[in-house]
Scaffold this motif. Sequence first.
Motif, short mmCIF file in Angstrom:
data_model
loop_
_atom_site.label_atom_id
_atom_site.label_comp_id
_atom_site.label_asym_id
_atom_site.label_seq_id
_atom_site.Cartn_x
_atom_site.Cartn_y
_atom_site.Cartn_z
N LEU A 159 25.92 6.49 -69.04
CA LEU A 159 25.42 6.85 -67.72
C LEU A 159 26.56 7.27 -66.80
CD1 LEU A 159 22.70 4.11 -67.05
CD2 LEU A 159 22.32 6.55 -67.43
N GLN A 160 27.68 6.53 -66.89
CA GLN A 160 28.83 6.88 -66.07
C GLN A 160 29.37 8.25 -66.47
OE1 GLN A 160 29.89 5.00 -63.41
NE2 GLN A 160 31.07 6.84 -62.97
N GLU A 161 29.38 8.52 -67.78
CA GLU A 161 29.82 9.84 -68.25
C GLU A 161 28.91 10.93 -67.71
OE1 GLU A 161 30.01 9.72 -72.47
OE2 GLU A 161 31.72 8.33 -72.55
N ALA A 173 26.19 -5.20 -76.16
CA ALA A 173 26.93 -4.01 -76.60
C ALA A 173 26.18 -2.74 -76.24
CB ALA A 173 27.17 -4.08 -78.11
N LEU A 174 24.83 -2.78 -76.43
CA LEU A 174 24.01 -1.62 -76.09
C LEU A 174 24.05 -1.33 -74.59
CD1 LEU A 174 22.06 0.54 -77.12
CD2 LEU A 174 20.19 -1.09 -76.83
N GLU A 175 24.01 -2.40 -73.78
CA GLU A 175 24.08 -2.22 -72.33
C GLU A 175 25.41 -1.58 -71.93
OE1 GLU A 175 23.44 -6.12 -70.80
OE2 GLU A 175 21.25 -5.94 -70.80
N THR A 187 27.92 15.21 -64.13
CA THR A 187 27.05 15.82 -63.12
C THR A 187 27.83 16.16 -61.86
OG1 THR A 187 25.15 14.58 -63.97
CG2 THR A 187 24.95 15.51 -61.76
N LYS A 188 28.69 15.19 -61.43
CA LYS A 188 29.51 15.45 -60.23
C LYS A 188 30.46 16.62 -60.47
CE LYS A 188 29.47 10.78 -58.28
NZ LYS A 188 30.30 9.59 -57.92
N SER A 189 31.08 16.62 -61.66
CA SER A 189 32.01 17.70 -61.98
C SER A 189 31.28 19.04 -61.99
CB SER A 189 32.65 17.43 -63.34
OG SER A 189 33.49 18.50 -63.72
#
Length: 264
Positions: free
Chosen positions: A113-115, A104-106, A120-122
Amino acid sequence: MCESVFILSIILLIGGSLGESQDTRSTACEVQDPPKQCSEFCLLLLKPLANHISYHQEEWNKCNTINNQTQVALGTMMDKQTTLQVGLTRIEEKESDIETKVAALENIISEKLQEIVNATKSLQNKMEEHFSKIENSLLKIKFQSSGSKHFYIEKNMLVDWKTAESKCREMGGQLASIENDDELDLIIKDLKADTSYWIDINDIQDEGKFISSVTGKSPTYFKWHSKQPVMEPNNEQDCVFIYNKKMQDYDCNDNSHFICQNTN
């Protein structure tokens, strides 16, 4: 097992004693005082049996003691095994719980990280867009006014005609469309001698039929060098630049400076 050995020993001893008594029966009873003498005889006869019984009773007691100790040790071992099994089950349950929590933590970390990557990309895109606007705004400051038009002369960058057209669009304009002598005079006073500058006129689609990339129509104003434009079939001189104050068609893939215009 100890009890069986003990009973078997008694049976063997009694059998042996009876056999001996039958063999001596004729002589044992030939006494003067039978009751007294037979009592002594019986005691003598039974003494080995009693000793043997006593010995085996001790062995039996030892066997029982060992058996009891073994049962106690076995019970203790079984209790410990049960305790170990309970502990092992608890460890397996905790291990399973830990694995579930780690998974669950992973997932949470992966999502976060994806957020972060997306944010970051945005942010990077917004910064690039912002800097592009700033750059274009700075470039627009360099535009020179001529009536309703503003011209920008790129004096450092050398690019082909298509790239020059793209660069002007990035600045919010297009390649310059010169419509009269006043506009040409305003521009050429800032141009270097023996240096070429792309403008909008070209005959890429149809040789000899020049159009403006801004309007898509035939230009209303030309000021050619002598022997220009080149009208030979299949020649590659399809794009126009200003060179030494006049217009000349040339290979669109050649690198030159360029002139942009903005009507805002």
